[in-house]
Design an enzyme around this catalytic site. Structure first.
Site, PDB file in Angstrom:
ATOM      1  N   HIS A 190      -0.820   5.712   6.756  1.00 50.72           N
ATOM      2  CA  HIS A 190      -0.314   5.723   5.377  1.00 50.72           C
ATOM      3  C   HIS A 190       0.009   7.162   4.967  1.00 50.72           C
ATOM      4  O   HIS A 190      -0.600   8.101   5.488  1.00 50.72           O
ATOM      5  CB  HIS A 190      -1.344   5.137   4.407  1.00 50.72           C
ATOM      6  CG  HIS A 190      -1.452   3.650   4.467  1.00 50.72           C
ATOM      7  ND1 HIS A 190      -2.293   2.994   5.341  1.00 50.72           N
ATOM      8  CD2 HIS A 190      -0.810   2.671   3.770  1.00 50.72           C
ATOM      9  CE1 HIS A 190      -2.173   1.693   5.179  1.00 50.72           C
ATOM     10  NE2 HIS A 190      -1.276   1.466   4.244  1.00 50.72           N
ATOM     11  N   SER A 229       0.805  -1.224   0.000  1.00 52.57           N
ATOM     12  CA  SER A 229       0.000   0.000   0.000  1.00 52.57           C
ATOM     13  C   SER A 229       0.836   1.271   0.000  1.00 52.57           C
ATOM     14  O   SER A 229       0.355   2.330  -0.410  1.00 52.57           O
ATOM     15  CB  SER A 229      -0.924   0.005   1.219  1.00 52.57           C
ATOM     16  OG  SER A 229      -0.197  -0.206   2.414  1.00 52.57           O
TER      17      SER A 229
END
Length: 267
Positions: free
Chosen positions: A249, A43
């Site tokens: 993230h 990711s």
């Protein structure tokens, strides 16, 4: 005669400089145009958290604002294959992302390893459970970094090299999540934040070591994200957020200001 000779020498030097500049620019452009780039990984390469997800990427959540897309848009390579996928491990990168690699591939980027050692589960544990349980979860992840991860990375890297023998391969690391003694007044304790950073450092050290063993380039992103961690006041990393998948993230700015320069510096 001296003045005439000096003017002649100056003119000649200027002409040579002009030719040199004129040749250098097309050569650089030609090098970029000739690249055949494949972006692999989890990711942190697909761009979870950056938004603007590509319609054909589904649950992989590949973003037009992720560093591979940004590099390709800026450099116009001869080909660009973007197979990075949210949730990928070293094993699923090896089994499901390497199809575009071949003897013509010239550039590869990859982030992988965090999911192998369960860092998403670690973060969930740290958010929901006690400080002692969090620190223990980090220590268990570090044990996996030093135990099983080296073999998994070695297997992935050797497979990449066999599929793309001519490519320059760039392994990118992960940022430290927290600025210690920062401006967060709620959430995890400083002990938990320090433990999580220690886990990231251990993972990055192993990635660097295995990349060197494989003859790959390694690029840390820690410097780029310094001053932009969670609790910094100018974070390029999501804290706990909605949707939950974005948590921990990089933001779009984290890709353009963090990962892209780190990749570009060695690509």
């Amino acid at each position: 005669m001296r003045a005439t000779k000096s003017r002649w020498v100056l003119s000649a030097l200027l002409a040579v400089s002009a030719v040199t500049v004129g040749l250098a620019q097309p050569a650089s452009a030609a090098a970029s145009a000739g690249e055949r780039y494949v972006a692999l990984g989890d990711s942190y390469s697909s761009g979870v958290g950056a938004g603007s997800y590509l319609s054909d990427s589904g649950s992989c959540q590949r973003s037009s604002k992720a560093y591979p897309s940004l590099w390709a848009a800026a450099n116009a390579p001869a080909s660009f294959s973007f197979t990075a996928c949210s949730g990928a491990t070293t094993g699923t990168v090896k089994s499901g992302q390497l199809a575009p690699l071949n003897s013509s591939t010239t550039l590869v980027s990859v982030t992988a390893g965090g999911n192998d050692v369960g860092f998403a589960d670690v973060m969930q544990t740290c958010v929901l459970q006690s400080e002692a349980t969090c620190v223990n979860a980090v220590n268990n992840a570090i044990a996996q970094v030093n135990g099983t991860l080296p073999g998994s990375l070695s297997s992935l890297y050797s497979t990449i090299r066999s599929r793309a023998p001519q490519a320059r391969v760039v392994v990118l690391g992960y940022p430290r999540f927290y600025q210690l003694n920062g401006n967060c007044v709620v959430g995890l304790s400083e002990t938990e934040r320090a433990a999580i950073n220690r886990g990231s450092d251990a993972l990055n050290a192993m990635l660097a070591k295995q990349a060197a063993n494989a003859g790959f380039a390694y690029s840390s992103v820690v410097d780029e994200f310094t001053g932009h961690e969670i609790c910094s006041g100018n974070a390029w990393i999501h804290s706990v957020t909605v949707p939950v998948s974005n948590s921990y993230h990089p933001t779009a700015t984290g890709h353009s200001g963090g990962y892209l320069p780190a990749f570009r510096s060695v690509a």
